[in-house]
Design an enzyme around this catalytic site. Structure first.
Site, PDB file in Angstrom:
ATOM      1  N   GLY A  47       0.852  -1.190   0.000  1.00 52.77           N
ATOM      2  CA  GLY A  47       0.000   0.000   0.000  1.00 52.77           C
ATOM      3  C   GLY A  47       0.886   1.236   0.000  1.00 52.77           C
ATOM      4  O   GLY A  47       2.057   1.193  -0.408  1.00 52.77           O
ATOM      5  N   VAL A  97       0.025 -13.163   4.342  1.00 57.01           N
ATOM      6  CA  VAL A  97       0.765 -13.403   5.585  1.00 57.01           C
ATOM      7  C   VAL A  97      -0.217 -13.769   6.688  1.00 57.01           C
ATOM      8  O   VAL A  97      -1.278 -13.148   6.830  1.00 57.01           O
ATOM      9  CB  VAL A  97       1.594 -12.146   5.948  1.00 57.01           C
ATOM     10  CG1 VAL A  97       2.143 -12.243   7.365  1.00 57.01           C
ATOM     11  CG2 VAL A  97       2.725 -11.981   4.936  1.00 57.01           C
ATOM     12  N   GLU A 103     -18.610  11.299   0.631  1.00 60.19           N
ATOM     13  CA  GLU A 103     -18.331  11.195  -0.805  1.00 60.19           C
ATOM     14  C   GLU A 103     -19.284  10.198  -1.472  1.00 60.19           C
ATOM     15  O   GLU A 103     -19.811  10.460  -2.557  1.00 60.19           O
ATOM     16  CB  GLU A 103     -16.863  10.811  -1.019  1.00 60.19           C
ATOM     17  CG  GLU A 103     -15.963  12.003  -0.684  1.00 60.19           C
ATOM     18  CD  GLU A 103     -14.464  11.689  -0.552  1.00 60.19           C
ATOM     19  OE1 GLU A 103     -13.695  12.638  -0.541  1.00 60.19           O
ATOM     20  OE2 GLU A 103     -14.082  10.509  -0.450  1.00 60.19           O
TER      21      GLU A 103
HETATM   22  C1  LIG Z   1     -12.482   4.160   0.993  1.00 58.13           C
HETATM   23  C2  LIG Z   1     -11.245   4.846   1.527  1.00 58.13           C
HETATM   24  C3  LIG Z   1     -11.042   6.177   1.218  1.00 58.13           C
HETATM   25  C4  LIG Z   1      -9.891   6.848   1.680  1.00 58.13           C
HETATM   26  N1  LIG Z   1      -9.702   8.147   1.339  1.00 58.13           N
HETATM   27  C5  LIG Z   1      -8.557   8.765   1.694  1.00 58.13           C
HETATM   28  C6  LIG Z   1      -8.282  10.093   1.258  1.00 58.13           C
HETATM   29  O1  LIG Z   1      -9.102  10.716   0.574  1.00 58.13           O
HETATM   30  N2  LIG Z   1      -7.084  10.653   1.607  1.00 58.13           N
HETATM   31  C7  LIG Z   1      -6.176   9.965   2.356  1.00 58.13           C
HETATM   32  O2  LIG Z   1      -5.093  10.502   2.611  1.00 58.13           O
HETATM   33  N3  LIG Z   1      -6.417   8.729   2.809  1.00 58.13           N
HETATM   34  C8  LIG Z   1      -7.582   8.108   2.492  1.00 58.13           C
HETATM   35  N4  LIG Z   1      -7.830   6.839   2.923  1.00 58.13           N
HETATM   36  C9  LIG Z   1      -6.892   6.205   3.855  1.00 58.13           C
HETATM   37  C10 LIG Z   1      -5.670   5.680   3.147  1.00 58.13           C
HETATM   38  O3  LIG Z   1      -6.040   4.932   2.011  1.00 58.13           O
HETATM   39  C11 LIG Z   1      -4.874   4.852   4.137  1.00 58.13           C
HETATM   40  O4  LIG Z   1      -4.528   5.659   5.229  1.00 58.13           O
HETATM   41  C12 LIG Z   1      -3.626   4.274   3.498  1.00 58.13           C
HETATM   42  O5  LIG Z   1      -3.982   3.412   2.444  1.00 58.13           O
HETATM   43  C13 LIG Z   1      -2.793   3.526   4.534  1.00 58.13           C
HETATM   44  O6  LIG Z   1      -1.671   2.999   3.894  1.00 58.13           O
HETATM   45  P1  LIG Z   1      -1.027   1.626   4.413  1.00 58.13           P
HETATM   46  O7  LIG Z   1       0.210   1.437   3.622  1.00 58.13           O
HETATM   47  O8  LIG Z   1      -0.937   1.642   5.889  1.00 58.13           O
HETATM   48  O9  LIG Z   1      -2.111   0.517   4.061  1.00 58.13           O
HETATM   49  P2  LIG Z   1      -2.817   0.168   2.694  1.00 58.13           P
HETATM   50  O10 LIG Z   1      -2.620   1.205   1.677  1.00 58.13           O
HETATM   51  O11 LIG Z   1      -4.207  -0.216   3.072  1.00 58.13           O
HETATM   52  O12 LIG Z   1      -2.047  -1.135   2.193  1.00 58.13           O
HETATM   53  C14 LIG Z   1      -2.040  -2.311   2.908  1.00 58.13           C
HETATM   54  C15 LIG Z   1      -1.576  -3.418   1.988  1.00 58.13           C
HETATM   55  O13 LIG Z   1      -1.333  -4.572   2.782  1.00 58.13           O
HETATM   56  C16 LIG Z   1      -1.836  -5.704   2.113  1.00 58.13           C
HETATM   57  N5  LIG Z   1      -2.132  -6.698   3.144  1.00 58.13           N
HETATM   58  C17 LIG Z   1      -2.993  -6.574   4.174  1.00 58.13           C
HETATM   59  N6  LIG Z   1      -2.977  -7.687   4.913  1.00 58.13           N
HETATM   60  C18 LIG Z   1      -2.105  -8.552   4.334  1.00 58.13           C
HETATM   61  C19 LIG Z   1      -1.685  -9.868   4.627  1.00 58.13           C
HETATM   62  N7  LIG Z   1      -2.147 -10.536   5.671  1.00 58.13           N
HETATM   63  N8  LIG Z   1      -0.777 -10.444   3.803  1.00 58.13           N
HETATM   64  C20 LIG Z   1      -0.290  -9.776   2.724  1.00 58.13           C
HETATM   65  N9  LIG Z   1      -0.676  -8.521   2.412  1.00 58.13           N
HETATM   66  C21 LIG Z   1      -1.554  -7.919   3.202  1.00 58.13           C
HETATM   67  C22 LIG Z   1      -3.060  -5.186   1.397  1.00 58.13           C
HETATM   68  O14 LIG Z   1      -3.430  -6.021   0.317  1.00 58.13           O
HETATM   69  C23 LIG Z   1      -2.603  -3.801   0.953  1.00 58.13           C
HETATM   70  O15 LIG Z   1      -2.028  -3.819  -0.325  1.00 58.13           O
HETATM   71  C24 LIG Z   1      -8.966   6.147   2.483  1.00 58.13           C
HETATM   72  C25 LIG Z   1      -9.184   4.802   2.806  1.00 58.13           C
HETATM   73  C26 LIG Z   1     -10.317   4.161   2.314  1.00 58.13           C
HETATM   74  C27 LIG Z   1     -10.546   2.707   2.652  1.00 58.13           C
END
Ligand SMILES: Cc1cc2nc3c(=O)[nH]c(=O)nc-3n(C[C@H](O)[C@H](O)[C@H](O)COP(=O)(O)OP(=O)(O)OC[C@H]3O[C@@H](n4cnc5c(N)ncnc54)[C@H](O)[C@@H]3O)c2cc1C
Length: 429
Positions: A20, A86, A178
């Site tokens: 992500g 994982v 939204e």
């Molecule tokens: C509908 C929605 C709208 C949003 N709108 C906004 C916005 O407008 N502006 C903003 O700044 N933020 C927004 N966010 C929040 C933002 O998307 C998150 O804060 C951000 O994605 C967090 O990044 P991350 O890397 O922690 O996790 P993520 O981007 O969620 O990535 C996590 C990754 O881990 C992988 N994963 C999870 N569990 C496992 C596992 N067990 N094994 C292997 N892989 C795994 C997933 O497949 C994913 O690819 C929104 C979120 C959502 C759901």
């Protein structure tokens, strides 16, 4: 396993779980570092979640907001990408455990597994009120919204038709607002004139919020503006009302039953189970309570970042679960690892820089709060649009999304109005 064969044994092995915003940024930050990186993700794509609601509301196609991880890192030769889920971490053995695959050994582990929606202990509501987190969720919601209009066309009983034409969104944070605004536009503009047996403008879009106002992370002034803009679009807003039940035929609000065939959940968030895997301390939402350098207490070789981590600002506030925070944390962790490789110390603790707070209301209005400046209305919408196009990956996607928005802006038409993966009328969900 095949993936591990590619690991260069002369270099420390950094395993990053989750591609992500956080995981990818950490990967990029280690581009020319003397490490080998293995990215493990349960999906083959990186997803731009901020625009997921536009897939759910037939505005954008799935491929416009997601890109294959393998392709994104193809030029970074120190990276191996593995598709896998994982299931745990063996801290003593320094191994990541996977579903159905051999464990992967690591020297350094970065958990960036994000969060998912939560039903406050009522997981049984999920089949009736899907949340929005993945592309599958988005296409499921799109299918339900579009199928409800199709079913209303068949329905001869007015009360039954009204149930198909009532759309309930639970939770008035940015995603709920939204979604509600765009569904209202879909009914009022996009679908207008397409059905013969009812007027799509008779559809009800109801936004339910347990708190006293919508968009509570914004100032009262901006949140009040957004509420008026949503009301102008025809959204009914119910504040201070907690949902006590979600079922097949509708939702219950403090004893009142609201019949509705389509319910969308945008109310709660729970971190992925990283804390359980690590047996680490966590907050109430399951986020790992990390150290100021984003490591897990007692484990300097394990980092947790993004939505899976509980990180505090210098004045003790929780760093919000937003994409810029996850990216900044990914970048910081890469810096820490690079410093350690050079024999240095990690330096200053992680410090979050607020990149601003944005939310849209339909296709013409938005609110933006950068701290130093607050904007609302059309100018805020343009700013929101430009910011999102800038952060999309690839020129083709930027052009495609910009063109789709321009087209919707002038014509009101949304091209991704496809019911896929089953027809609800014929027993799909
Ligand atoms: C509908 C929605 C709208 C949003 N709108 C906004 C916005 O407008 N502006 C903003 O700044 N933020 C927004 N966010 C929040 C933002 O998307 C998150 O804060 C951000 O994605 C967090 O990044 P991350 O890397 O922690 O996790 P993520 O981007 O969620 O990535 C996590 C990754 O881990 C992988 N994963 C999870 N569990 C496992 C596992 N067990 N094994 C292997 N892989 C795994 C997933 O497949 C994913 O690819 C929104 C979120 C959502 C759901």
């Amino acid at each position: 396993m095949a993936g591990q064969m590619a690991v260069d044994p002369s270099r420390p092995h950094v395993v990053i779980v989750g591609a992500g915003f956080g995981g990818l940024e950490a990967t990029r930050g280690l581009a020319d570092a003397p490490v080998h990186i293995t990215i493990v993700d349960q999906r083959n794509h990186h997803l731009f979640q901020p625009l997921l609601y536009q897939v759910a509301t037939a505005t954008l196609a799935t491929s416009e907001i997601a890109w294959p991880v393998r392709h994104l890192v193809r030029r970074q030769e120190n990276v191996t990408t593995l598709l896998g889920s994982v299931a745990g971490v063996n801290i003593e053995a320094k191994q990541v455990m996977l579903d159905g695959e051999e464990p992967i050994a690591f020297d350094v582990l970065i958990l960036a597994t994000g969060a998912r929606h939560a039903y406050f202990g009522h997981d049984e509501w999920e089949p009736y009120a899907p949340g929005l987190k993945t592309l599958e969720d988005a296409t499921k919601i799109r299918r339900r919204i579009l199928s409800a209009f199709e079913q209303a066309e068949w329905e001869t009983d007015a009360a039954e038709r009204a149930k198909f034409l009532t759309f309930v969104v639970v939770g008035a944070g940015p995603t709920g607002v939204e979604l509600a605004g765009t569904i209202a536009e879909l009914a009022r503009d996009t679908l207008r004139g397409d059905f013969r047996n009812f007027d799509t403008r008779s559809a009800r879009v109801v936004l339910i919020e347990a708190g006293p106002r919508i968009l509570s992370s914004f100032s009262e002034d901006l949140s009040g503006y957004a509420q008026r803009a949503l009301t102008r679009l025809g959204v009914e807003i119910k504040l201070g009302r907690a949902v006590s039940k979600c079922g097949e035929g509708g939702v219950e609000l403090d004893g009142e039953f609201l019949p509705a065939k389509t319910i969308i959940w945008a109310a709660g968030v729970a971190a992925s189970p990283a804390a359980e895997w690590l047996h680490a301390p966590a907050d109430r939402a399951g986020r790992v309570l990390v150290q100021p350098d984003l490591t897990v207490p007692g484990h300097p070789n394990i980092f947790v970042i993004g939505d899976a981590a509980h990180v505090e600002t210098a004045d003790g506030k929780l760093v919000p679960g937003v994409a810029p925070a996850a990216k900044q944390e990914g970048h910081y962790v890469a810096e820490v690892i690079r410093a350690r490789l050079k024999g240095g110390s990690p330096g200053a603790p992680f410090a979050y820089r607020n990149a601003g707070n944005l939310a849209t209301i339909g296709k013409r209005e938005a609110i933006v709060d950068f701290g130093w400046i607050k904007l609302k209305g059309r100018i805020a919408w343009w700013m929101w649009g430009i910011a999102h196009i800038f952060f999309l990956i690839g020129l083709r996607n930027r052009l495609a999304v910009a063109l789709s928005w321009l087209w919707i802006y002038v014509s009101g038409q949304r091209s991704a109005r496809l019911i896929t993966q089953g027809n609800i009328r014929k027993g799909g969900n």
